[in-house]
Scaffold this motif. Sequence first.
Motif, PDB file in Angstrom:
ATOM      1  N   ALA A 199       4.809  -2.359 -12.948  1.00 24.27           N
ATOM      2  CA  ALA A 199       5.702  -1.342 -12.362  1.00 24.27           C
ATOM      3  C   ALA A 199       5.566  -1.281 -10.847  1.00 24.27           C
ATOM      4  O   ALA A 199       6.580  -1.258 -10.122  1.00 24.27           O
ATOM      5  CB  ALA A 199       5.410   0.025 -12.972  1.00 24.27           C
ATOM      6  N   LEU A 200       4.338  -1.253 -10.335  1.00 25.01           N
ATOM      7  CA  LEU A 200       4.160  -1.154  -8.885  1.00 25.01           C
ATOM      8  C   LEU A 200       4.607  -2.430  -8.179  1.00 25.01           C
ATOM      9  O   LEU A 200       5.203  -2.368  -7.101  1.00 25.01           O
ATOM     10  CB  LEU A 200       2.711  -0.815  -8.533  1.00 25.01           C
ATOM     11  N   SER A 201       4.323  -3.579  -8.780  1.00 30.77           N
ATOM     12  CA  SER A 201       4.763  -4.842  -8.173  1.00 30.77           C
ATOM     13  C   SER A 201       6.284  -4.886  -8.082  1.00 30.77           C
ATOM     14  O   SER A 201       6.844  -5.241  -7.041  1.00 30.77           O
ATOM     15  CB  SER A 201       4.249  -6.027  -8.986  1.00 30.77           C
ATOM     16  N   GLN A 202       6.954  -4.499  -9.158  1.00 32.60           N
ATOM     17  CA  GLN A 202       8.419  -4.492  -9.147  1.00 32.60           C
ATOM     18  C   GLN A 202       8.967  -3.482  -8.151  1.00 32.60           C
ATOM     19  O   GLN A 202      10.008  -3.722  -7.536  1.00 32.60           O
ATOM     20  CB  GLN A 202       8.956  -4.212 -10.551  1.00 32.60           C
ATOM     21  N   SER A 203       8.259  -2.367  -7.972  1.00 30.36           N
ATOM     22  CA  SER A 203       8.737  -1.350  -7.024  1.00 30.36           C
ATOM     23  C   SER A 203       8.751  -1.877  -5.592  1.00 30.36           C
ATOM     24  O   SER A 203       9.631  -1.521  -4.812  1.00 30.36           O
ATOM     25  CB  SER A 203       7.903  -0.068  -7.124  1.00 30.36           C
TER      26      SER A 203
ATOM     27  N   ARG B 111       0.829  -1.214   0.000  1.00 31.62           N
ATOM     28  CA  ARG B 111       0.000   0.000   0.000  1.00 31.62           C
ATOM     29  C   ARG B 111       0.858   1.257   0.000  1.00 31.62           C
ATOM     30  O   ARG B 111       0.532   2.226  -0.684  1.00 31.62           O
ATOM     31  CB  ARG B 111      -0.954  -0.030   1.184  1.00 31.62           C
ATOM     32  N   GLU B 112       1.964   1.255   0.737  1.00 39.10           N
ATOM     33  CA  GLU B 112       2.884   2.402   0.727  1.00 39.10           C
ATOM     34  C   GLU B 112       3.453   2.647  -0.666  1.00 39.10           C
ATOM     35  O   GLU B 112       3.744   3.785  -1.036  1.00 39.10           O
ATOM     36  CB  GLU B 112       4.036   2.177   1.709  1.00 39.10           C
ATOM     37  N   CYS B 113       3.610   1.581  -1.441  1.00 37.42           N
ATOM     38  CA  CYS B 113       4.144   1.690  -2.803  1.00 37.42           C
ATOM     39  C   CYS B 113       3.059   2.023  -3.819  1.00 37.42           C
ATOM     40  O   CYS B 113       3.337   2.081  -5.023  1.00 37.42           O
ATOM     41  CB  CYS B 113       4.859   0.396  -3.186  1.00 37.42           C
ATOM     42  N   GLY B 114       1.835   2.239  -3.368  1.00 39.15           N
ATOM     43  CA  GLY B 114       0.762   2.662  -4.262  1.00 39.15           C
ATOM     44  C   GLY B 114      -0.131   1.566  -4.793  1.00 39.15           C
ATOM     45  O   GLY B 114      -0.970   1.813  -5.662  1.00 39.15           O
ATOM     46  N   ILE B 115       0.005   0.359  -4.285  1.00 40.70           N
ATOM     47  CA  ILE B 115      -0.827  -0.754  -4.744  1.00 40.70           C
ATOM     48  C   ILE B 115      -2.142  -0.763  -3.962  1.00 40.70           C
ATOM     49  O   ILE B 115      -2.143  -0.619  -2.738  1.00 40.70           O
ATOM     50  CB  ILE B 115      -0.101  -2.106  -4.573  1.00 40.70           C
ATOM     51  N   THR B 116      -3.237  -0.942  -4.677  1.00 39.38           N
ATOM     52  CA  THR B 116      -4.547  -1.076  -4.051  1.00 39.38           C
ATOM     53  C   THR B 116      -4.736  -2.540  -3.673  1.00 39.38           C
ATOM     54  O   THR B 116      -4.961  -3.391  -4.536  1.00 39.38           O
ATOM     55  CB  THR B 116      -5.668  -0.631  -5.019  1.00 39.38           C
ATOM     56  N   VAL B 117      -4.600  -2.828  -2.381  1.00 40.78           N
ATOM     57  CA  VAL B 117      -4.823  -4.182  -1.877  1.00 40.78           C
ATOM     58  C   VAL B 117      -6.257  -4.228  -1.365  1.00 40.78           C
ATOM     59  O   VAL B 117      -6.610  -3.511  -0.437  1.00 40.78           O
ATOM     60  CB  VAL B 117      -3.835  -4.551  -0.758  1.00 40.78           C
TER      61      VAL B 117
END
Length: 120
Positions: free
Chosen positions: A72-76, A39-45
């Motif tokens: 991109a977000l997963s890799q981040s 979530r901190e990296c911008g992923i909507t869980v």
Amino acid sequence: MTETDETPWLLEIRLFTVAPGRREEFHRVSGDGTVPLMRECGITVLAHGPSLNDEGGYYLLRAFRSEEERVALSQSVYATEVWLRKYDEVVPAMMTGYQTSVVPVPRAALTEFARALGLG
């Protein structure tokens, strides 16, 4: 393209097979660490937890605006210092495998789902 409630998002359904005797620990690490990091990296869980029909199963539901954003977000997440220091070796050691399926879902449906789960 302008995003509307009818613009499909991607729902990622990730099903993990957790090693015998490790699911409680996997759930704790997910809830206390990896999910907040995502979530901190911008992923909507949207949701995560132990499967009700498989004692070694665990699910993770995430939503993304596009395949490019998903990648991109997963890799981040996996490139963060926190992941590398705390989870890079620990999490894979608790799993025996996983599968990922990605399906398009209208944004309005994801919003309602999140609201029903108390997330929105």
